[in-house]
Design an enzyme around this catalytic site. Structure first.
Site, PDB file in Angstrom:
ATOM      1  N   ASP A  59       0.832  -1.204   0.000  1.00 44.59           N
ATOM      2  CA  ASP A  59       0.000   0.000   0.000  1.00 44.59           C
ATOM      3  C   ASP A  59       0.867   1.255   0.000  1.00 44.59           C
ATOM      4  O   ASP A  59       1.901   1.315   0.686  1.00 44.59           O
ATOM      5  CB  ASP A  59      -0.898  -0.034   1.240  1.00 44.59           C
TER       6      ASP A  59
ATOM      7  N   GLU B   3       1.780  -0.383  -5.013  1.00 38.78           N
ATOM      8  CA  GLU B   3       0.766   0.628  -5.270  1.00 38.78           C
ATOM      9  C   GLU B   3       1.505   1.970  -5.196  1.00 38.78           C
ATOM     10  O   GLU B   3       1.574   2.613  -4.155  1.00 38.78           O
ATOM     11  CB  GLU B   3      -0.362   0.593  -4.237  1.00 38.78           C
TER      12      GLU B   3
END
Length: 557
Positions: free
Chosen positions: A216, A284
């Site tokens: 993330d 990401e």
């Protein structure tokens, strides 16, 4: 041949061919995917029971968004315990059962790693708030004194990606950094204790058989020394993200080389899990400058990084041509695949994003064939294969922190996180045994025709289109030694055309039809192609001609 047995038998051989280079991965948002225990919240047992749907769909891997214990200030991306399973989603035993069943079906399992921040209820942050300034407990996070008289102003001008300042003042007077919600304090990645903790966390998940991690906000872990001001226009132009002092810092790359070595060297997990050197790190990284994005997937770093420029592109030939060409060139320079993404739990669903109604549906079907034909890897978000539109939720049911942080001017991402419709004619459409109003989010009344059951045997459905596309994609892999990827037409031509692994894709952006060369044989089309004419907002797959220079269309009239 049974596809599950075929995949199981290929797990060992995949180390040589690097399975992740051409894989299609399906994103599951667990609380809105399928509810097995009837409490209205999706869970791991429900997801496990739906794995045959993904096997029939034809994907290669599954990515689970966070299901660790969390106060849910941001859909589970605020984690209070990184090596446990939230009680409303299941148990560690349920995770092991999910992973074992996925592996039995030949599906690899990726989970989210959230290293930029913890929950404000994480034991570390509780300890930090209770400790005085300058103590080791506070040095795990980014605490700073304020500016101005009495330190009443934030330490700098940084803004949260969710709106408002990126700093919150503690009762003791210091401020702590949160690039997202205040309930998500940022960790200090220059602290060795933080490094050691996340290595422990990764080993725990690998021991439970997962095959990799989606990292993330992978571009945000390190902040520029001295925390300089970022200036005006923050979060307004994503093309400038790599220029922000809290993004894309050089220290990220040695960190990710270390993580890759950890994955490559960690012993094999339970039977069926990936062997060492088959495991995957997915970034990401919201970096829109292609050459800088490619740095995350250089040899020895991560293997995949989401292509947000493609995800956020309009349905526009010139714009998509530029994104595809630049992405392919940048990734080719480091020997990595492009990772194409059409939707996710953070984005407006394609049917709505591309115009809504019949137009949006036609374009979403064409966009699916465009993405799945492009060489590289692809991610499919739950419900994308059903053609779900963005749901319009009542104000009182919105959970996304963007809603409150924006002063209730931005509705946020909840409209793409509505529970999936599986069967039946009214909510909750087989998602749960709970009453519709007790489910994670309410579902629209008009989705009966969009359920997986309603689409199962309809050859014209979105579900059938995805199944056919994934089958044909598997039959036409991109192999070493294939002609390098190139677009067969210039920007502004009104259509896109390219070849991959014996397959030619032509996408018509309109306004008029395109005529295919005489004798063309259609393998798959997003909508009917009458008499060899490709209508506007339609994509078609053809066998690639032996002569790569053969024209893709006979006429643009």
């Amino acid at each position: 041949m049974n596809r599950a047995a075929d995949r199981d038998g290929a797990f060992g051989a995949d180390a040589a061919r690097e399975w992740w280079r051409g894989a299609v991965c399906y994103e599951i948002h667990p609380r809105s995917f399928s509810d097995a225990d009837g409490d209205g919240i999706g869970d791991l047992d429900g997801a496990r029971q739906r794995l045959p749907h993904l096997h029939r769909l034809g994907v290669d891997a599954v990515w689970l968004t966070p299901f660790c214990p969390s106060p849910l200030a941001d859909a589970g991306y605020d984690i209070s315990d990184y090596t446990a399973v939230a009680s409303d989603v299941g148990t560690v035993a349920g995770l092991d059962a999910f992973t074992a069943e996925a592996h039995r079906l030949g599906l690899r399992v990726l989970v989210d790693l959230v290293p930029n921040h913890t929950s404000h209820r994480h034991p570390w942050f509780r300890e930090a708030l209770a400790a005085p300034p300058g103590t080791p407990a506070r040095k795990r996070y980014i605490f700073r004194p304020g500016r101005g008289p009495g330190g009443a102003e934030p330490p700098n001008d940084w803004r949260s990606a969710f709106g408002g300042p990126a700093w919150t003042r503690t009762p003791g007077g210091e401020w702590y950094l949160h690039l997202h919600a205040p309930e998500q304090p940022d960790l200090d990645w220059r602290n060795p204790e933080v490094h050691a903790e996340f290595e422990r966390v990764m080993r725990w998940w690998l021991d439970h058989g997962v095959d990799g991690f989606r990292v993330d906000v992978a571009h945000a872990l390190f902040k520029a020394e001295g925390l300089p001001d970022a200036g005006p226009g923050q979060h307004e132009d994503p093309a400038r993200n790599h220029l922000m002092p809290y993004y894309d810092q050089e220290e990220l790359h040695p960190l990710y080389r270390g993580w890759r070595a950890l994955l490559d060297g960690h012993p094999a997990g339970p039977p069926g899990s990936c062997a060492p050197r088959e495991r995957v790190l997915v970034a990401e990284a919201a970096v829109f400058e292609p050459a800088r994005l490619a740095r995350y997937v250089r040899p020895g770093e991560m293997q995949q990084t989401f292509n947000f420029a493609f995800l956020e592109a309009d349905w526009d030939q010139r714009q998509l041509h530029g994104v595809i060409a630049a992405s392919a060139h940048a990734m080719e320079s480091v020997g990595a695949p492009v990772t194409w993404v059409l939707s996710s739990h953070d984005s407006v669903r394609p049917v709505t994003r591309f115009g809504g109604g019949r137009t949006g549906r036609r374009r979403a079907r064409a966009a699916a064939l465009l993405m799945l034909a492009l060489p590289g890897t692809a991610y499919v978000y739950q419900g994308e294969e059903l053609g779900l539109p963005q749901a319009d939720l009542p104000d009182e049911r919105l959970r996304d922190p963007v809603w409150e942080r924006s002063g209730r001017t931005e509705r946020g991402r909840d409209g793409c996180r509505v529970p999936l419709p599986w069967s039946g004619s009214r909510p909750p459409y087989g998602f749960s045994r709970a009453a519709p109003g007790d489910c994670w989010f309410p579902q629209p009344d008009g989705w009966a025709h969009l359920t997986a059951e309603a689409q199962e045997n309809d050859p014209e459905s979105m579900l059938s289109l995805y199944r056919d596309a994934l089958r044909i994609r598997r039959e036409h892999p991109v192999r070493p030694g294939d002609v390098p990827f190139r677009l067969l037409n210039p920007p502004g031509a009104g259509h896109l055309a390219f070849d991959r692994g014996g397959l030619r894709c032509v996408v018509n952006f309109g306004p008029g039809p395109l005529r295919l060369p005489a004798g063309s044989r259609t393998l798959l089309a997003s909508d009917p192609v009458p008499d060899g004419e490709v209508p506007a907002d339609t994509a078609v797959w053809l066998p690639a001609p032996a002569d790569a220079a053969a024209p893709a269309v006979a006429s643009a009239d």
